[in-house]
Design a protein around this motif. Structure first.
Motif, PDB file in Angstrom:
ATOM      1  N   UNK A 228       0.853  -1.191   0.000  1.00 26.09           N
ATOM      2  CA  UNK A 228       0.000   0.000   0.000  1.00 26.09           C
ATOM      3  C   UNK A 228       0.887   1.240   0.000  1.00 26.09           C
ATOM      4  N   UNK A 229       0.357   2.357  -0.459  1.00 29.48           N
ATOM      5  CA  UNK A 229       1.109   3.605  -0.471  1.00 29.48           C
ATOM      6  C   UNK A 229       0.687   4.498   0.696  1.00 29.48           C
ATOM      7  N   UNK A 230       1.576   5.387   1.123  1.00 32.91           N
ATOM      8  CA  UNK A 230       1.208   6.392   2.113  1.00 32.91           C
ATOM      9  C   UNK A 230       0.010   7.182   1.620  1.00 32.91           C
ATOM     10  N   UNK A 231      -0.965   7.357   2.494  1.00 31.35           N
ATOM     11  CA  UNK A 231      -2.189   8.064   2.130  1.00 31.35           C
ATOM     12  C   UNK A 231      -3.311   7.143   1.702  1.00 31.35           C
ATOM     13  N   UNK A 232      -3.007   5.839   1.582  1.00 31.61           N
ATOM     14  CA  UNK A 232      -4.038   4.877   1.190  1.00 31.61           C
ATOM     15  C   UNK A 232      -4.996   4.612   2.341  1.00 31.61           C
ATOM     16  N   UNK A 233      -6.248   4.420   2.001  1.00 30.70           N
ATOM     17  CA  UNK A 233      -7.236   3.996   3.000  1.00 30.70           C
ATOM     18  C   UNK A 233      -7.235   2.467   3.043  1.00 30.70           C
ATOM     19  N   UNK A 234      -6.993   1.903   4.208  1.00 32.88           N
ATOM     20  CA  UNK A 234      -6.908   0.448   4.329  1.00 32.88           C
ATOM     21  C   UNK A 234      -7.961  -0.059   5.308  1.00 32.88           C
ATOM     22  N   UNK A 235      -8.355  -1.299   5.126  1.00 31.43           N
ATOM     23  CA  UNK A 235      -9.329  -1.935   6.005  1.00 31.43           C
ATOM     24  C   UNK A 235      -8.625  -2.825   7.025  1.00 31.43           C
ATOM     25  N   UNK A 236      -9.336  -3.165   8.074  1.00 35.51           N
ATOM     26  CA  UNK A 236      -8.805  -4.085   9.075  1.00 35.51           C
ATOM     27  C   UNK A 236      -8.406  -5.393   8.407  1.00 35.51           C
ATOM     28  N   UNK A 237      -7.203  -5.860   8.693  1.00 34.90           N
ATOM     29  CA  UNK A 237      -6.713  -7.106   8.099  1.00 34.90           C
ATOM     30  C   UNK A 237      -5.925  -6.913   6.822  1.00 34.90           C
ATOM     31  N   UNK A 238      -5.831  -5.668   6.339  1.00 35.72           N
ATOM     32  CA  UNK A 238      -5.090  -5.412   5.103  1.00 35.72           C
ATOM     33  C   UNK A 238      -3.598  -5.667   5.299  1.00 35.72           C
ATOM     34  N   UNK A 239      -2.977  -6.288   4.289  1.00 39.64           N
ATOM     35  CA  UNK A 239      -1.529  -6.476   4.303  1.00 39.64           C
ATOM     36  C   UNK A 239      -0.900  -5.197   3.743  1.00 39.64           C
ATOM     37  N   UNK A 240      -0.087  -4.555   4.543  1.00 40.03           N
ATOM     38  CA  UNK A 240       0.521  -3.283   4.168  1.00 40.03           C
ATOM     39  C   UNK A 240       1.850  -3.505   3.457  1.00 40.03           C
ATOM     40  N   UNK A 241       2.583  -4.513   3.894  1.00 41.93           N
ATOM     41  CA  UNK A 241       3.885  -4.829   3.297  1.00 41.93           C
ATOM     42  C   UNK A 241       4.269  -6.251   3.670  1.00 41.93           C
ATOM     43  N   UNK A 242       5.192  -6.822   2.912  1.00 45.07           N
ATOM     44  CA  UNK A 242       5.796  -8.103   3.289  1.00 45.07           C
ATOM     45  C   UNK A 242       7.293  -7.880   3.489  1.00 45.07           C
ATOM     46  N   UNK A 243       7.851  -8.600   4.438  1.00 45.19           N
ATOM     47  CA  UNK A 243       9.247  -8.380   4.824  1.00 45.19           C
ATOM     48  C   UNK A 243       9.951  -9.726   4.892  1.00 45.19           C
ATOM     49  N   UNK A 244      11.071  -9.827   4.203  1.00 41.90           N
ATOM     50  CA  UNK A 244      11.839 -11.072   4.205  1.00 41.90           C
ATOM     51  C   UNK A 244      13.286 -10.779   4.563  1.00 41.90           C
ATOM     52  N   UNK A 245      13.797 -11.564   5.504  1.00 38.12           N
ATOM     53  CA  UNK A 245      15.188 -11.389   5.906  1.00 38.12           C
ATOM     54  C   UNK A 245      15.500 -12.216   7.129  1.00 38.12           C
ATOM     55  N   UNK A 246      16.645 -11.974   7.708  1.00 39.82           N
ATOM     56  CA  UNK A 246      17.046 -12.709   8.900  1.00 39.82           C
ATOM     57  C   UNK A 246      16.150 -12.314  10.071  1.00 39.82           C
ATOM     58  N   UNK A 247      15.618 -13.340  10.742  1.00 40.35           N
ATOM     59  CA  UNK A 247      14.656 -13.115  11.816  1.00 40.35           C
ATOM     60  C   UNK A 247      15.202 -12.168  12.875  1.00 40.35           C
TER      61      UNK A 247
END
Length: 277
Positions: A75-94
């Motif tokens: 999602x972009x800054x300023x976007x209207x999101x609903x409950x449960x929306x995935x905003x970003x995914x992150x992959x890397x060392x825990x």
């Protein structure tokens, strides 16, 4: 004031300070227990409906800890999101994701909270008046908070005491209203001048002097409407004081050009986000 454009350097320096607050003096001693080779993918999820903001700050928090962490914005800054929306995914060392987690979520929660509260006011006034923030901001986070106001559809007031003249009640109590206005006009050098009044009598005493905006403070709706009618031929008009989600529609209905609201920066509830592994 125009919309704020945040530079990469500003975001980096701001996030660095926040990480230092969390990691000084000995780093994350708990996440240090985790095997550094353990790679995970997590989802950044909104736990409520909101206007999202602060993704560049969140991304920078992870990047400063580990430049190899992959932060994919959904999602972009300023976007209207609903409950449960995935905003970003992150992959890397825990380990490294967990080190940056709280700082990233703090920026997101705070910026999104201000944007969301601002937008509630904006929707209620339906373009009848501009919704403005004030200098009632967290020290050292004013630009960030005013950026958040922009995301919610609000307008920025002055950023500092040098931006414009704003003659307020305590200035007036320490001197004389008309003489202060005349001095400001004489010395303005391209700066705008706003003058606060809290009675119609005060307004009439300066009517016709060449300044930009009259700030109508803590007036009843009846007096606010009368003041706007008197002042609109000469000045932009602004209302302040006792502005909340219950009163803002009536204030906007008076025809005032803008409404300044301290609570959108100093009292905005944080938006709840989580990282889900």
């Amino acid at each position: 004031m125009s919309k704020i454009k945040l530079s990469k350097e500003f975001i980096k320096s701001t996030v660095k300070l926040a990480l230092n607050e969390d990691l000084y003096p000995s780093g994350d001693i708990t996440s240090g227990l985790i095997n550094n080779d353990n790679v995970i993918t997590v989802k950044l999820i909104s736990n409520q409906s909101a206007i999202v903001g602060g993704l560049l700050f969140a991304k920078e928090a992870f990047s400063l800890i580990d430049s190899k962490i992959n932060f994919i914005v959904k999602k972009k800054d300023g976007s209207r999101v609903k409950k449960g929306s995935v905003i970003a995914s992150i992959k890397g060392k825990a380990k490294n994701i967990l080190i940056a987690e709280r700082v990233a979520l703090n920026f997101l929660s705070h910026i999104s909270g201000i944007a969301t509260k601002t937008n509630k006011f904006v929707k209620l006034v339906k373009n009848k008046s501009k919704i403005c923030c004030t200098r009632k901001t967290i020290p050292n986070l004013r630009v960030v908070q005013k950026y958040a106001v922009n995301l919610g559809g609000g307008t920025n007031h002055r950023f500092n005491l040098s931006d414009e003249y704003l003659i307020k009640d305590n200035h007036i109590a320490s001197s004389d209203l008309k003489s202060l206005v005349l001095k400001a006009i004489k010395n303005k050098k391209g700066k705008k001048i706003t003058v606060e009044v809290d009675t119609i009598k005060q307004l009439r005493s300066i009517l016709g002097l060449k300044f930009n905006t009259v700030l109508l403070d803590n007036m009843s709706i009846k007096n606010l409407k009368r003041s706007v009618k008197i002042a609109k031929k000469y000045y932009q008009t602004e209302a302040s004081g006792n502005v909340n989600l219950k009163t803002v529609k009536a204030i906007a209905s008076t025809g005032v050009n803008r409404i300044s609201i301290g609570s959108i920066t100093h009292s905005a509830p944080a938006v709840d986000f989580k990282l889900e592994i």
